[in-house]
Write a protein that holds these residues in place. Structure first.
Motif, PDB file in Angstrom:
ATOM      1  N   ASP A  43      30.083  79.634  80.855  1.00 48.09           N
ATOM      2  CA  ASP A  43      28.963  80.118  81.941  1.00 48.09           C
ATOM      3  C   ASP A  43      28.013  78.882  82.383  1.00 48.09           C
ATOM      4  OD1 ASP A  43      30.080  82.393  82.024  1.00 48.09           O
ATOM      5  OD2 ASP A  43      28.737  83.351  80.509  1.00 48.09           O
ATOM      6  N   ALA A  44      28.071  77.704  81.539  1.00 51.18           N
ATOM      7  CA  ALA A  44      27.255  76.783  81.756  1.00 51.18           C
ATOM      8  C   ALA A  44      27.820  75.598  82.734  1.00 51.18           C
ATOM      9  CB  ALA A  44      26.427  76.098  80.568  1.00 51.18           C
ATOM     10  N   VAL A  45      29.218  75.631  82.674  1.00 50.43           N
ATOM     11  CA  VAL A  45      29.923  74.691  83.479  1.00 50.43           C
ATOM     12  C   VAL A  45      29.642  74.732  84.741  1.00 50.43           C
ATOM     13  CG1 VAL A  45      32.466  74.047  83.715  1.00 50.43           C
ATOM     14  CG2 VAL A  45      31.969  74.889  81.543  1.00 50.43           C
ATOM     15  N   LYS A  46      29.398  73.587  85.629  1.00 51.07           N
ATOM     16  CA  LYS A  46      28.969  73.587  87.033  1.00 51.07           C
ATOM     17  C   LYS A  46      30.454  73.012  87.708  1.00 51.07           C
ATOM     18  CE  LYS A  46      24.993  75.308  86.387  1.00 51.07           C
ATOM     19  NZ  LYS A  46      24.901  76.528  86.265  1.00 51.07           N
ATOM     20  N   PRO A  67      34.270  76.914  85.627  1.00 51.46           N
ATOM     21  CA  PRO A  67      33.038  77.625  85.439  1.00 51.46           C
ATOM     22  C   PRO A  67      33.644  79.120  84.927  1.00 51.46           C
ATOM     23  CG  PRO A  67      32.669  76.524  87.248  1.00 51.46           C
ATOM     24  CD  PRO A  67      33.904  76.095  86.815  1.00 51.46           C
ATOM     25  N   GLY A  68      33.328  79.658  83.800  1.00 53.21           N
ATOM     26  CA  GLY A  68      33.735  80.728  83.364  1.00 53.21           C
ATOM     27  C   GLY A  68      34.975  81.189  82.651  1.00 53.21           C
ATOM     28  N   ARG A  69      36.102  79.895  82.834  1.00 50.82           N
ATOM     29  CA  ARG A  69      37.322  80.215  82.324  1.00 50.82           C
ATOM     30  C   ARG A  69      38.138  78.672  81.813  1.00 50.82           C
ATOM     31  NH1 ARG A  69      41.176  81.261  87.538  1.00 50.82           N
ATOM     32  NH2 ARG A  69      40.982  79.293  88.626  1.00 50.82           N
ATOM     33  N   ILE A  70      39.055  79.029  81.043  1.00 52.08           N
ATOM     34  CA  ILE A  70      39.771  77.757  80.467  1.00 52.08           C
ATOM     35  C   ILE A  70      41.014  77.950  80.343  1.00 52.08           C
ATOM     36  CG2 ILE A  70      39.282  78.746  78.002  1.00 52.08           C
ATOM     37  CD1 ILE A  70      38.542  75.830  77.377  1.00 52.08           C
ATOM     38  N   ARG A  71      42.056  77.136  80.252  1.00 52.39           N
ATOM     39  CA  ARG A  71      43.558  77.015  80.021  1.00 52.39           C
ATOM     40  C   ARG A  71      44.155  75.662  79.740  1.00 52.39           C
ATOM     41  NH1 ARG A  71      47.290  75.663  84.963  1.00 52.39           N
ATOM     42  NH2 ARG A  71      46.128  74.264  86.173  1.00 52.39           N
ATOM     43  N   VAL A  72      45.258  75.917  79.111  1.00 55.23           N
ATOM     44  CA  VAL A  72      46.095  74.594  78.815  1.00 55.23           C
ATOM     45  C   VAL A  72      46.842  74.297  80.131  1.00 55.23           C
ATOM     46  CG1 VAL A  72      47.567  73.528  77.365  1.00 55.23           C
ATOM     47  CG2 VAL A  72      46.066  75.004  76.323  1.00 55.23           C
TER      48      VAL A  72
END
Length: 121
Positions: free
Chosen positions: A54-57, A77-82
């Protein structure tokens, strides 16, 4: 000819199952939907990166490499993946984006897991 799983692969699979079980239990009971989405990237069960999603801009990519191979992890922002991996089956890549504890990402050949938990709130 079928290849049998090594002891290390079986141990890693057991860790992935345990992490997934914890994530599901956490989501079912103690999850805090109003908290921050915090991703943990681990190799062989040891955290190597913790990211408050949530802190990723601005989106960015992490290159994670060891003697077993390379994983490219995309963070938004709010998500991640390989996003990319040089493992044979790319199950980790096909998992796609995650933003909560329901679905962890695992790259068994590289010993890599990516999980998201909701913290604080």
């Amino acid at each position: 000819m079928k290849r049998r799983a090594s002891k290390a692969e079986l141990l890693f699979a057991a860790v992935v199952v345990a992490v997934a079980g914890f994530a599901v239990a956490h989501a079912a009971g103690a999850a805090n939907p109003s908290g921050h989405a915090v991703a943990t990237i681990a190799r062989d069960g040891v955290a190597i990166e913790t990211i408050d999603l949530d802190a990723v801009k601005n989106p960015y990519t992490l290159r994670l490499e060891d003697e077993r191979g390379v994983n490219m992890v995309a963070v938004e922002p709010g998500r991640i993946r390989v996003a990319e991996a040089d493992c044979p089956d790319e199950v980790c890549v096909h998992t796609g984006w995650i933003d909560g504890p329901a679905t962890p990402i695992a790259c068994v050949p590289h010993g890599l897991t990516v999980t998201v938990a909701r913290e604080g709130g």
